[in-house]
Design an enzyme around this catalytic site. Structure first.
Site, PDB file in Angstrom:
ATOM      1  N   TYR A 191       0.837  -1.197   0.000  1.00  8.91           N
ATOM      2  CA  TYR A 191       0.000   0.000   0.000  1.00  8.91           C
ATOM      3  C   TYR A 191       0.874   1.250   0.000  1.00  8.91           C
ATOM      4  O   TYR A 191       2.030   1.239   0.439  1.00  8.91           O
ATOM      5  CB  TYR A 191      -0.965   0.011   1.192  1.00  8.91           C
ATOM      6  CG  TYR A 191      -0.312   0.145   2.544  1.00  8.91           C
ATOM      7  CD1 TYR A 191      -0.054   1.401   3.106  1.00  8.91           C
ATOM      8  CD2 TYR A 191       0.040  -0.977   3.287  1.00  8.91           C
ATOM      9  CE1 TYR A 191       0.534   1.525   4.355  1.00  8.91           C
ATOM     10  CE2 TYR A 191       0.624  -0.868   4.540  1.00  8.91           C
ATOM     11  CZ  TYR A 191       0.874   0.389   5.067  1.00  8.91           C
ATOM     12  OH  TYR A 191       1.465   0.513   6.304  1.00  8.91           O
ATOM     13  N   CYS A 192       0.317   2.325  -0.526  1.00  5.25           N
ATOM     14  CA  CYS A 192       1.026   3.612  -0.568  1.00  5.25           C
ATOM     15  C   CYS A 192       0.092   4.687  -0.018  1.00  5.25           C
ATOM     16  O   CYS A 192      -0.651   4.446   0.934  1.00  5.25           O
ATOM     17  CB  CYS A 192       1.494   3.903  -1.988  1.00  5.25           C
ATOM     18  SG  CYS A 192       0.146   3.986  -3.199  1.00  5.25           S
ATOM     19  N   TYR A 193       0.106   5.865  -0.619  1.00  6.12           N
ATOM     20  CA  TYR A 193      -0.734   6.956  -0.134  1.00  6.12           C
ATOM     21  C   TYR A 193      -2.181   6.824  -0.626  1.00  6.12           C
ATOM     22  O   TYR A 193      -3.125   6.977   0.155  1.00  6.12           O
ATOM     23  CB  TYR A 193      -0.172   8.308  -0.593  1.00  6.12           C
ATOM     24  CG  TYR A 193       1.233   8.582  -0.125  1.00  6.12           C
ATOM     25  CD1 TYR A 193       1.474   9.109   1.139  1.00  6.12           C
ATOM     26  CD2 TYR A 193       2.311   8.325  -0.957  1.00  6.12           C
ATOM     27  CE1 TYR A 193       2.766   9.363   1.580  1.00  6.12           C
ATOM     28  CE2 TYR A 193       3.607   8.578  -0.534  1.00  6.12           C
ATOM     29  CZ  TYR A 193       3.840   9.091   0.727  1.00  6.12           C
ATOM     30  OH  TYR A 193       5.112   9.327   1.157  1.00  6.12           O
TER      31      TYR A 193
END
Length: 280
Positions: A82-84
């Site tokens: 996951y990222c932003y």
């Protein structure tokens, strides 16, 4: 590497190395419950964001640490990234896929969506009511026979089956009714990602299928292979179950991870005839 150039406009698809936040939360919770044996979770945000807040068990991943992480990873381990917002993580997922990691997923919506989905699932798991269980001798006997915890009706046992799943598989209508009355969680999935409705379809018990649907179970739940109950019933040649699921509102247009629908998997002429209206 410019990791923020992709958009999340395409529909969520495990085939495209993407997964919804809800499904990602489900995988993580099944892993924490011991139902899913192995799972790696990577956070590809900046260091400050990671230290401010991150998902349980997530390891921060950066370009500098990627070679070390990929060398130490068992290729059979499912990977969540996951990222932003769910954009950069898709590039990272493709990197893992290029290194022949077969089951790697970018979490749609990034950290906020993943965190919210986890909070929602955990809230649903807490405070399972057990009031009235002492009045159900059949339920208590069932729990004792199969080694389930009477104080935690959602605790999984062998193969990740909960008491509700086991009762559905065994065709125990009275026990299913009692578990639903006591608040058993219908959203739980086993180690293969199947919910209790799938087990009811395996047993072929129409009454239990109707009870679970009336209780609000996800009739179109896709398991870890992307299969729904309708797909299973069609592929198993269970025409009566196919008819029942369609009557209950199952969506025949859902695709599995190989882009096949229930009609494409029909094993018998009778199942094909029931699903023929979906061809087109």
């Amino acid at each position: 590497m410019n990791t923020e150039t992709l958009t999340a406009s395409e529909p969520s698809s495990r085939q495209a190395h993407r997964i919804s936040a809800a499904d990602a939360a489900d995988m993580l919770l099944r892993h924490m419950d011991g139902v899913l044996p192995a799972l790696a979770v990577f956070d590809v945000r900046d260091e400050n964001s990671y230290h401010a807040a991150h998902i349980d068990a997530a390891v921060r991943l950066a370009e500098a640490t990627f070679p070390q992480q990929i060398r130490g990873l068992n290729r059979a381990t499912p990977v969540l990234i996951y990222c932003y917002h769910g954009n950069a993580s898709r590039t990272w997922a493709q990197w893992f896929a290029d290194f022949r990691v077969p089951e790697v997923y970018s979490v749609d919506g990034g950290y906020p969506a993943f965190s919210d989905a986890l909070a929602t699932r955990r809230a649903g798991q807490q405070g399972t009511p057990v009031a009235g269980m002492d009045a159900r001798a059949d339920l208590l006997a069932f729990l004792q026979t199969h080694g389930f915890d009477p104080f935690d009706l959602n605790a999984p046992r062998q193969h990740g089956l909960t008491a509700l799943m086991r009762a559905a598989l065994a065709g125990h209508e009275g026990v299913v009714d009692a578990l639903l009355a006591c608040g058993a969680d219908i959203s739980r999935r086993n180690m293969d990602g199947n919910n209790a409705l799938w087990l009811a379809c395996v047993s072929g018990n129409a009454a239990i299928v109707r009870r679970l649907v009336q209780a609000g179970i996800d009739i179109d739940n896709r398991n870890d292979m992307g299969a729904t109950c309708l797909m299973y019933a069609a592929s198993a040649g269970k025409a009566e179950m196919v008819a029942l699921l369609l009557e209950c509102g199952a969506d025949p247009q859902v695709l599995n991870f190989d882009d096949a629908r229930a009609v494409d998997l029909a094993a018998t002429r009778s199942c094909l005839q029931l699903l023929r209206h979906t061809i087109g």
